[in-house]
Design a protein around this motif. Structure first.
Motif, PDB file in Angstrom:
ATOM      1  N   ASN A  18       4.083  -3.098   2.057  1.00  0.00           N
ATOM      2  CA  ASN A  18       4.110  -2.225   3.227  1.00  0.00           C
ATOM      3  C   ASN A  18       2.960  -1.248   3.337  1.00  0.00           C
ATOM      4  N   ILE A  19       1.961  -1.365   2.458  1.00  0.00           N
ATOM      5  CA  ILE A  19       0.809  -0.468   2.566  1.00  0.00           C
ATOM      6  C   ILE A  19      -0.455  -1.256   2.231  1.00  0.00           C
ATOM      7  N   SER A  20      -1.509  -1.024   2.963  1.00  0.00           N
ATOM      8  CA  SER A  20      -2.756  -1.760   2.792  1.00  0.00           C
ATOM      9  C   SER A  20      -3.459  -1.371   1.493  1.00  0.00           C
ATOM     10  N   TYR A  21      -4.102  -2.345   0.877  1.00  0.00           N
ATOM     11  CA  TYR A  21      -4.903  -2.090  -0.321  1.00  0.00           C
ATOM     12  C   TYR A  21      -6.028  -1.096  -0.017  1.00  0.00           C
ATOM     13  N   LYS A  22      -6.395  -0.984   1.245  1.00  0.00           N
ATOM     14  CA  LYS A  22      -7.455  -0.061   1.656  1.00  0.00           C
ATOM     15  C   LYS A  22      -7.062   1.399   1.425  1.00  0.00           C
ATOM     16  N   LYS A  23      -5.777   1.646   1.224  1.00  0.00           N
ATOM     17  CA  LYS A  23      -5.305   3.019   0.992  1.00  0.00           C
ATOM     18  C   LYS A  23      -5.156   3.330  -0.499  1.00  0.00           C
ATOM     19  N   GLU A  73       3.489   5.380   3.887  1.00  0.00           N
ATOM     20  CA  GLU A  73       3.177   5.520   5.305  1.00  0.00           C
ATOM     21  C   GLU A  73       4.435   5.918   6.083  1.00  0.00           C
TER      22      GLU A  73
END
Length: 90
Positions: A18-23, A73
């Motif tokens: 549920n959260i992008s690796y970009k974060k 998020e």
């Protein structure tokens, strides 16, 4: 002489579904502000049962006197948001 304040130990659990690796950098910077990172786990929840396991883990840690800070998020399930002492939205 003033005693040096020890940082709390922090275990980081990341919901990779549920959260992008970009974060990842933002998550780790936020976690470091909470204390000394002692472990990092990245998992995919895949279903409501997975969310329950994560929230149960957080509640178990709290019952043992550990401070639980969750980072995620806005879309994080309320069950997970409310499982810790604090939820930090990124």
């Amino acid at each position: 002489m003033k005693k040096k304040t020890e940082k709390a130990n922090v275990a980081v659990y990341i919901d990779a579904e549920n959260i992008s690796y970009k974060k990842a950098d933002s998550i780790m910077k936020t976690a470091k502000k909470q204390g000394r990172i002692t472990s990092v786990r990245v998992c995919g929840l895949q279903n409501d049962e997975g969310t329950k396991k994560w929230s149960d883990t957080a509640k178990e840690l709290r019952a043992k006197g550990k401070q639980v800070v969750l980072i995620g998020e806005e879309k994080a399930p309320s069950k997970l948001r409310n499982a810790g002492d604090k939820f930090i939205e990124i």
